[in-house]
Enzyme design. Sequence first.
Site, PDB file in Angstrom:
ATOM      1  N   CYS A 230     -89.390 -36.887  51.017  1.00  0.00           N
ATOM      2  CA  CYS A 230     -89.001 -36.262  52.289  1.00  0.00           C
ATOM      3  C   CYS A 230     -89.947 -36.584  53.430  1.00  0.00           C
ATOM      4  O   CYS A 230     -89.569 -36.426  54.591  1.00  0.00           O
ATOM      5  CB  CYS A 230     -88.880 -34.750  52.109  1.00  0.00           C
ATOM      6  SG  CYS A 230     -87.485 -34.258  51.059  1.00  0.00           S
ATOM      7  N   GLU A 362     -83.073 -39.130  50.996  1.00  0.00           N
ATOM      8  CA  GLU A 362     -82.169 -38.241  50.264  1.00  0.00           C
ATOM      9  C   GLU A 362     -81.094 -37.766  51.236  1.00  0.00           C
ATOM     10  O   GLU A 362     -80.887 -36.573  51.420  1.00  0.00           O
ATOM     11  CB  GLU A 362     -82.973 -37.070  49.683  1.00  0.00           C
ATOM     12  CG  GLU A 362     -82.291 -36.366  48.524  1.00  0.00           C
ATOM     13  CD  GLU A 362     -83.208 -35.317  47.904  1.00  0.00           C
ATOM     14  OE1 GLU A 362     -83.473 -35.414  46.705  1.00  0.00           O
ATOM     15  OE2 GLU A 362     -83.650 -34.410  48.626  1.00  0.00           O
TER      16      GLU A 362
END
Length: 644
Positions: A230, A362
């Site tokens: 992330c 993601e």
Amino acid sequence: MLVANAQTQPKVYTIASGQVKAHIEPTMYGIFFEDINLAADGGVYAELVKNRSFEFDSHLAGWQQQQKAGGKGGIEVVDRTNERPENAHTIKIDVSDNAGYFGLSNEGFRGMGIKKGETYSFSVTARKPVANAVSLLVELHSAKGLVIGTAIITPTSTDWKKYNVKFVATATEDKASLYVWLKGKGAVELDMISLFPQHTWKNRPAGLRADLVQKLADMKPGFLRFPGGCIVEGRDLANRYQWKKSIGDIDKRENLINRWNMEFKHRPAPDYYQTFGLGFMEYFMTAEDIGATPLPILNCGMACQYNTGQLVPLDQLDPYVQDALDLIEFANGGPDTKWGKLRADLGHPKPFNLKVLGVGNEQWGEQYIARWKIFTKAIKDKYPYVKIVSSVGPSPNGEEFTRLDKFFRAEHADILDEHYYQAPKWFLDNATRYDNYDRKGPKIFAGEYAAQSVAIASPDNKNNWDCALAEAAFMTGLERNADVVSMASYAPLFAHVDGWQWTPDLIWFDNLRSYGTPNYYVQQLFSLNKGTDVVPLLKDGEMVTGQDGCYATASIDKSTKELIIKFVNSGATAQPVVFKIDGVSAGKKTAVVTTLRSADKAAVNSFKAPKLVSPVASTLLVNGKTVKVTVEPYTFKVIRLKLN
């Protein structure tokens, strides 16, 4: 007449070592790196000083004013944003009296790990606004305040200049701190106050922590995925990872707040920043060092969709796409190219041979699809040989997963990145996940997975044997389907025992030590014993996918001419088994057996017992073409046997 208990009768498995089912890619088992849990700063990047360039939002975070023996003075943060926006702050220390000592101390990353007899390299960039006789006394203090190392530097220039000194520590301490004392009346400006051990990975100056990189090298990974995770996306786009800011002169790498610093209310880390001392050059070189294929992941114009979800308009995406093209040139280009020349100028004229690149981390939704199309066309038009890793979202199923999976298959995408953080039972139940995938479709990258002992992102998750054993069972399914699955990596990789945000994690460390979890040893055993080609291992004509709690796969290694059997017994009952193997010669021979087991599924490794659950090697006498072995309860075994 006594009748043998059916439970004790050996179960017979057949292995056709001459029938290759699938080729196993060299990249099959690799490493996922993300700067979470103090993995980079405070972890594998060996810098001991926190906030060395005073660029945290609180510019003196990690530092405390100090005085002794009557020393007096003041500390001022100097803003030089107009002159050096990427390193906008320095400090000015003004000593007002010749008596005593005045200065400041640094707490390090939850303390500093110092080893007796180790040489430490202290450096600082300094200037004197006017000529004076001020000198710097550098000291390491133990947690009890004892001086365990000392050195002296005397700045001489009115211009910025880097000063270095080396000294040897006289004691071992895991919670040391650094003191920088000024002696003599006058002022000095300081920046980039730094402390490194001399013995880093490959003894590179200002390099990486050797014990942590060694644990990666010991896995012999097929690839190294970096820099995340992330942090690639950032909470917002201003805080995304930008690879071009992570290379070159260390004092010109712009610091950035780490997106994990306040993600979890149960584990806040407001002092968690990225200095990028571990940047893309270091990632590429580390991958090369440990024999791993580099797999960089780049932002695709989307911030983390769990946070702001900020988007770059499609008509403003060009700089992001250009970053991807420039990265490939940086990795592979010759000295006649702009970015290839920069790589050579940074000390690596040989290309890094980049073959695969991730577009987005993601991501999901139509916004991702639109940006993926633009990136893919640009990359494939210029570098058709580069394989692109594409996200199918954060979950292993559901509406978004199905949408992306369907789209990418229609687009004949190269590699799909599937993630699963699930309970151990899910991993046991899904060992057959890839048995019915399209053999001609995109390859699969099991890019992030870990069994969660409690729940996803729970602070109470443990790296226990129950989770690791379930992962081993699941991985037999990955390997059995190596014609579909080409890469797999556990996540996250590292965690500092005093600075973690997420559990579970593969390798735990403190300021001096580290240990591998049971999950680490599962990953290592699969990687060291992957072989080159999958061959059938059957029971009653069927693949072994959980019958009697057992999971198994077999491969051959053409380079060593060995058969490799991986067998997991997830049940509470011992399993006497017989492997009937074709392709091995008659007569007696010795097989090498590696056993990873614990009778206690709640068992975890720790600093007190770092190898409580760890591999144990033994040998087994084999007669003819039959291997007989008992697989204990809750056990993962690897058997290696020479073929004809």
